[in-house]
Structures are given as C-alpha cells and as structure tokens.
Scaffold this motif. Structure first.
Motif, PDB file in Angstrom:
ATOM      1  N   GLU A  22       0.912  -1.202   0.139  1.00  0.00           N
ATOM      2  CA  GLU A  22      -0.094  -0.066  -0.100  1.00  0.00           C
ATOM      3  C   GLU A  22       0.879   1.263   0.017  1.00  0.00           C
ATOM      4  O   GLU A  22       2.047   1.280   0.459  1.00  0.00           O
ATOM      5  N   PRO A  23       0.507   2.347  -0.424  1.00  0.00           N
ATOM      6  CA  PRO A  23       1.207   3.627  -0.644  1.00  0.00           C
ATOM      7  C   PRO A  23       1.664   4.078   0.742  1.00  0.00           C
ATOM      8  O   PRO A  23       2.770   4.371   0.895  1.00  0.00           O
ATOM      9  N   ALA A  24       0.689   3.970   1.861  1.00  0.00           N
ATOM     10  CA  ALA A  24       0.973   4.400   3.052  1.00  0.00           C
ATOM     11  C   ALA A  24       2.280   3.735   3.778  1.00  0.00           C
ATOM     12  O   ALA A  24       3.180   4.410   4.219  1.00  0.00           O
ATOM     13  N   ALA A  25       2.443   2.445   3.394  1.00  0.00           N
ATOM     14  CA  ALA A  25       3.670   1.584   3.983  1.00  0.00           C
ATOM     15  C   ALA A  25       4.915   2.092   3.446  1.00  0.00           C
ATOM     16  O   ALA A  25       5.767   1.999   3.919  1.00  0.00           O
ATOM     17  N   VAL A  26       4.880   2.499   2.092  1.00  0.00           N
ATOM     18  CA  VAL A  26       5.987   2.944   1.366  1.00  0.00           C
ATOM     19  C   VAL A  26       6.323   4.116   1.900  1.00  0.00           C
ATOM     20  O   VAL A  26       7.595   4.249   1.987  1.00  0.00           O
ATOM     21  N   VAL A  27       5.336   5.197   1.909  1.00  0.00           N
ATOM     22  CA  VAL A  27       5.778   6.508   2.439  1.00  0.00           C
ATOM     23  C   VAL A  27       6.279   6.352   3.788  1.00  0.00           C
ATOM     24  O   VAL A  27       7.174   6.990   4.204  1.00  0.00           O
ATOM     25  N   ARG A  28       5.905   5.595   4.807  1.00  0.00           N
ATOM     26  CA  ARG A  28       6.143   5.338   6.137  1.00  0.00           C
ATOM     27  C   ARG A  28       7.851   4.910   6.066  1.00  0.00           C
ATOM     28  O   ARG A  28       8.437   5.681   6.683  1.00  0.00           O
ATOM     29  N   GLU A  29       8.184   3.999   5.144  1.00  0.00           N
ATOM     30  CA  GLU A  29       9.226   3.675   4.866  1.00  0.00           C
ATOM     31  C   GLU A  29      10.393   4.646   4.369  1.00  0.00           C
ATOM     32  O   GLU A  29      11.671   4.914   4.932  1.00  0.00           O
ATOM     33  N   LEU A  30      10.094   5.304   3.601  1.00  0.00           N
ATOM     34  CA  LEU A  30      10.580   6.693   3.003  1.00  0.00           C
ATOM     35  C   LEU A  30      10.889   7.793   3.921  1.00  0.00           C
ATOM     36  O   LEU A  30      11.878   8.168   4.035  1.00  0.00           O
ATOM     37  N   THR A  31       9.886   8.089   4.647  1.00  0.00           N
ATOM     38  CA  THR A  31      10.065   9.023   5.882  1.00  0.00           C
ATOM     39  C   THR A  31      11.148   8.695   6.783  1.00  0.00           C
ATOM     40  O   THR A  31      11.979   9.107   7.278  1.00  0.00           O
ATOM     41  N   ARG A  32      11.001   7.222   7.400  1.00  0.00           N
ATOM     42  CA  ARG A  32      12.086   6.398   7.998  1.00  0.00           C
ATOM     43  C   ARG A  32      13.231   6.648   7.908  1.00  0.00           C
ATOM     44  O   ARG A  32      14.133   7.085   8.589  1.00  0.00           O
ATOM     45  N   ALA A  33      13.764   6.570   6.349  1.00  0.00           N
ATOM     46  CA  ALA A  33      15.017   6.810   5.743  1.00  0.00           C
ATOM     47  C   ALA A  33      15.372   8.286   5.437  1.00  0.00           C
ATOM     48  O   ALA A  33      16.360   8.239   4.865  1.00  0.00           O
ATOM     49  N   ARG A  34      14.389   9.102   5.738  1.00  0.00           N
ATOM     50  CA  ARG A  34      14.773  10.436   5.439  1.00  0.00           C
ATOM     51  C   ARG A  34      14.670  10.903   4.008  1.00  0.00           C
ATOM     52  O   ARG A  34      15.787  11.619   3.634  1.00  0.00           O
ATOM     53  N   LEU A  35      14.094  10.330   3.291  1.00  0.00           N
ATOM     54  CA  LEU A  35      14.275  10.319   1.780  1.00  0.00           C
ATOM     55  C   LEU A  35      13.207  11.441   1.246  1.00  0.00           C
ATOM     56  O   LEU A  35      13.356  11.726   0.005  1.00  0.00           O
ATOM     57  N   LEU A  36      12.275  11.660   1.965  1.00  0.00           N
ATOM     58  CA  LEU A  36      11.362  12.488   1.396  1.00  0.00           C
ATOM     59  C   LEU A  36      11.641  14.094   0.990  1.00  0.00           C
ATOM     60  O   LEU A  36      11.192  14.692   0.375  1.00  0.00           O
ATOM     61  N   ASN A  37      12.797  14.354   1.345  1.00  0.00           N
ATOM     62  CA  ASN A  37      13.242  15.773   1.058  1.00  0.00           C
ATOM     63  C   ASN A  37      14.057  15.801  -0.060  1.00  0.00           C
ATOM     64  O   ASN A  37      14.561  16.841  -0.642  1.00  0.00           O
ATOM     65  N   ARG A  38      14.190  14.703  -0.793  1.00  0.00           N
ATOM     66  CA  ARG A  38      14.945  14.607  -2.149  1.00  0.00           C
ATOM     67  C   ARG A  38      13.883  14.846  -3.233  1.00  0.00           C
ATOM     68  O   ARG A  38      12.918  14.001  -3.321  1.00  0.00           O
ATOM     69  N   PRO A  39      14.050  15.842  -4.043  1.00  0.00           N
ATOM     70  CA  PRO A  39      13.041  16.224  -5.164  1.00  0.00           C
ATOM     71  C   PRO A  39      12.816  15.076  -5.908  1.00  0.00           C
ATOM     72  O   PRO A  39      11.451  14.907  -6.061  1.00  0.00           O
ATOM     73  N   HIS A  40      13.566  14.249  -6.441  1.00  0.00           N
ATOM     74  CA  HIS A  40      13.143  13.114  -7.304  1.00  0.00           C
ATOM     75  C   HIS A  40      12.363  12.026  -6.562  1.00  0.00           C
ATOM     76  O   HIS A  40      11.202  11.418  -7.088  1.00  0.00           O
ATOM     77  N   VAL A  41      12.444  11.786  -5.385  1.00  0.00           N
ATOM     78  CA  VAL A  41      11.461  11.123  -4.567  1.00  0.00           C
ATOM     79  C   VAL A  41      10.186  11.566  -4.398  1.00  0.00           C
ATOM     80  O   VAL A  41       9.363  10.914  -4.338  1.00  0.00           O
ATOM     81  N   MET A  42      10.308  13.113  -4.042  1.00  0.00           N
ATOM     82  CA  MET A  42       9.022  13.721  -3.751  1.00  0.00           C
ATOM     83  C   MET A  42       8.012  13.579  -4.901  1.00  0.00           C
ATOM     84  O   MET A  42       6.802  13.248  -5.008  1.00  0.00           O
ATOM     85  N   GLY A  43       8.589  13.838  -6.074  1.00  0.00           N
ATOM     86  CA  GLY A  43       7.735  13.691  -7.317  1.00  0.00           C
ATOM     87  C   GLY A  43       7.202  12.491  -7.353  1.00  0.00           C
ATOM     88  O   GLY A  43       6.106  12.055  -7.937  1.00  0.00           O
ATOM     89  N   ALA A  44       8.252  11.247  -7.336  1.00  0.00           N
ATOM     90  CA  ALA A  44       7.404   9.840  -7.328  1.00  0.00           C
ATOM     91  C   ALA A  44       6.748   9.458  -6.548  1.00  0.00           C
ATOM     92  O   ALA A  44       5.739   8.758  -6.607  1.00  0.00           O
ATOM     93  N   VAL A  45       6.599  10.184  -5.138  1.00  0.00           N
ATOM     94  CA  VAL A  45       5.455   9.752  -4.321  1.00  0.00           C
ATOM     95  C   VAL A  45       4.255  10.200  -4.562  1.00  0.00           C
ATOM     96  O   VAL A  45       3.372   9.869  -4.411  1.00  0.00           O
ATOM     97  N   ASP A  46       4.224  11.545  -5.195  1.00  0.00           N
ATOM     98  CA  ASP A  46       2.896  12.083  -5.787  1.00  0.00           C
ATOM     99  C   ASP A  46       2.493  11.241  -6.833  1.00  0.00           C
ATOM    100  O   ASP A  46       1.072  10.731  -6.790  1.00  0.00           O
ATOM    101  N   SER A  47       3.179  10.679  -7.584  1.00  0.00           N
ATOM    102  CA  SER A  47       2.663   9.482  -8.567  1.00  0.00           C
ATOM    103  C   SER A  47       2.429   8.262  -7.829  1.00  0.00           C
ATOM    104  O   SER A  47       1.302   7.725  -8.215  1.00  0.00           O
ATOM    105  N   LEU A  48       2.892   7.890  -6.841  1.00  0.00           N
ATOM    106  CA  LEU A  48       2.538   6.936  -5.968  1.00  0.00           C
ATOM    107  C   LEU A  48       1.087   6.983  -5.554  1.00  0.00           C
ATOM    108  O   LEU A  48       0.434   6.019  -5.558  1.00  0.00           O
TER     109      LEU A  48
END
Length: 348
Positions: free
Chosen positions: A195-221
């Motif tokens: 599920e999207p929420a599980a992926v975003v939780r892991e990306l948040t834990r890894a402190r990856l959401l501040n990377r522009p190419h990751v943020m854009g991919a999360v919007d698509s996710l």
C-alpha cells in the motif's frame, strides 16, 4: 589431493544441491575438509574458488544468480550466532536458514517479481540487512546495511527477503534517476505488492522525502494508490451485490457552501463512502482534521459517512461491504436527511 579429486563424497553428497555448490569454510571443515585441502582446491588450478571472504564456490565457473544470493547471505550470517549458518533444507525446517540477515534493495525487489527492477544477474551488488552491532563490512558484490532494527523477513524462493516497502526504501536511497524511482514505486502499488502508506512510512523513516526526485515519485505513487483503491471499491459494490451509487460527486447545500467530495453516494439513503488515501506525511494531522470536519458537517445534515481505507478494501472487502449494507438498511430508521445538491466532482 588434486583438483581432479572428488571432494569427500562420503561427507557432501547428502547435502541439498545448493549446499553442494556454495559453502562457508567453517561448513567445509565440519564436513571433513582440512585447511590444506581447502587451500589447494581454491588455489591455482583448483576446482573451487573463493567467492567472498570465507565463502567458497564449489566450481570454477561464474556463479549463478542463486549462488550469488546464497553467497551473500552466507557471508552476512556467518557470525550472527555460535556455530555456522544452517544450509537450505538441512536441520530443523522451522529454524531460520540465515539468522539475522536478509536481502533488500533492488535484489529483493527482483525476487518479489517487480519488472522495473533489474535482473538479478545484471546487479553489480546485492544489499543485505544485518543488525547494527554486527561487525561486518561491505566486500565484493555484497553491500552491508547495518540497521538498529530488522524487519520481519518474507520467504521468497526459500530466501529471507525484506518486505517490499523496506526494500523500496533501501533501493531508492541509492538511486538518482527519477524515472526509475517512479516506475518502482508505481509498480509496487499498482500490482498489489504493498500500500502507498507503507511505502511512504519507510521513505520517511529513511529520511528520503526531502529529495526532489523522490517527492515527485511519491505524488505519482499516491495517485496510483487512489486509482487502485477506487478499482477495489467498484469491485466491492459489484461483487457483493450493493445497489449502484453515484460515483465521484461533490455535495452542496442549495445556494450554499460546498460540503465536500465523496467517492460514492447513495442519495435515496443518504449514505456516503469516502476513501482515505492520505500519505502519512508531516501534515497528516491537518489532513485528518479536514476529513473529520467534513464528516461532522455531513452527519449534522443526516448523511451517514463510511470511512474506508485501501488496506481495509484489500484485506476485508466483504466486511466493508457489510458495513455499507448495514448503513443503507438503517437509513429507513433515521430522520430524513437535509436536501443537498449532487454534482460531478470537479476534474472527473
């Protein structure tokens, strides 16, 4: 003993095929192979070769993808507990084959079957997770990730593999291509791996959401996750015999304010369904407050709102259908709802 001499057939032929192709030096010694024999077989002209420190490939050809994975796990697990790691298929079947280690990153995603992940043999490295206190270094093709807490592994082809959300986060941490990141995240959700929420939780834990190419991919996710959840909602109505609602509508008071958008609405019974596809970010509390305010406004007008998450639709569709059916049947026992104007939701 020469390189043409078969290796102690009395001690190794009983092992499973994977165990006969790759072993640790400690395992070989436990099967009666002396240090001198080991050095001779791994030396020039020998029948074996050292694949990784203390991990021996029992032939001289290139390792298969299976051998590379088993080799990585043997290397990572060899010091995790007293003794040596259990070989696949040997000993207690309930005992972890490779304790306190698992494959993650792109190799794990390939094992989970994601088409957007490279083929296993094309990977230059294999990522493995081990506990932070382990004294183990990256070497050869094995990239060691020492972490404070290991997730519960998933068994894939008999190997311990990180769950898809964790494997995605570990892979994304090393990727810079926005297109590759977007394809991996989108496929994982679209094909039902997580599920999207599980992926975003892991990306948040890894402190990856501040990377522009990751943020854009999360919007698509998140958009992909909503599309998948809407598909499940349509299927639930169809397969569980619920009356057809009006889909994707906005409600307004006559001549008054906008009350909010809904994913499904039964005007005759004044029952609404709203999908919660929020990604768990720092603004989660504000988003939840918005959901709660809308629900309170609608319920003051006599409209019953059923709040459904993608996970509930995936795990307990029949139960969610029963909740909605109960709300529809109970509508005759409630006071009539206020009259509202039903309009197509903007953008649908």
């Amino acid at each position: 003993m020469t390189h043409n001499t078969p290796l102690s057939p009395r001690t190794l032929r009983h092992l499973p095929e994977a165990g006969r192709r790759i072993m640790t030096t400690a395992q070989l010694r436990s099967h009666g192979v002396s240090t001198a024999e080991l050095n001779e077989q791994c030396g020039p002209g020998g029948a074996w070769r050292l694949l990784l420190p203390n991990v021996v490939l029992l032939h001289t050809g290139p390792p298969t993808s299976e051998e590379r994975l088993h080799g990585a796990l043997l290397y990572a697990a060899r010091e995790s507990a007293p003794g040596v790691p259990t070989q696949p298929g040997a000993g207690d079947p309930q005992r972890p084959v490779y304790p306190e280690t698992m494959i993650t990153g792109l190799a794990a995603l390939a094992l989970h079957g994601l088409a957007a992940a490279p083929a296993l043999l094309a990977l230059e490295r294999v990522d493995v997770l081990v506990p932070r206190l382990r004294r183990l270094r990256t070497t050869g093709y094995v990239h060691v990730l020492r972490v404070p807490d290991l997730p519960a592994p998933v068994a894939v082809t008999g190997l311990p593999v990180a769950p898809v959300p964790r494997a995605l986060a570990d892979a994304v941490a090393e990727l810079t291509d926005a297109g590759v990141v977007r394809r991996l995240l989108t496929e994982a959700v679209r094909d039902g791996h997580c599920e999207p929420a599980a992926v975003v939780r892991e990306l948040t834990r890894a402190r990856l959401l501040n990377r522009p190419h990751v943020m854009g991919a999360v919007d698509s996710l998140v958009a992909e996750g909503r599309a998948v959840a809407e598909g499940r909602l349509y299927r639930m109505v169809r397969e569980h015999g619920l009356p057809d609602p009006v889909w994707n509508v906005d409600l307004r008071l006559p001549g008054g304010p906008h009350l909010g958008g809904l994913d499904a609405y039964w005007p005759g019974q004044a029952v609404a369904v709203e999908l919660d596809t929020r990604a768990p970010r720092r603004d989660e509390d504000a988003l939840w407050s918005e959901y709660a305010r809308k629900r309170e406004r609608l319920e003051r007008l006599g409209i019953t709102v059923v709040h459904v998450t993608p996970r509930k639709l995936a795990d307990s569709m029949e139960q969610q259908a029963a909740v909605i059916r109960t709300a529809l049947m109970a509508s005759g026992d409630r006071d009539p709802a206020a009259y509202v104007v039903v309009l197509p939701r903007a953008g649908t």
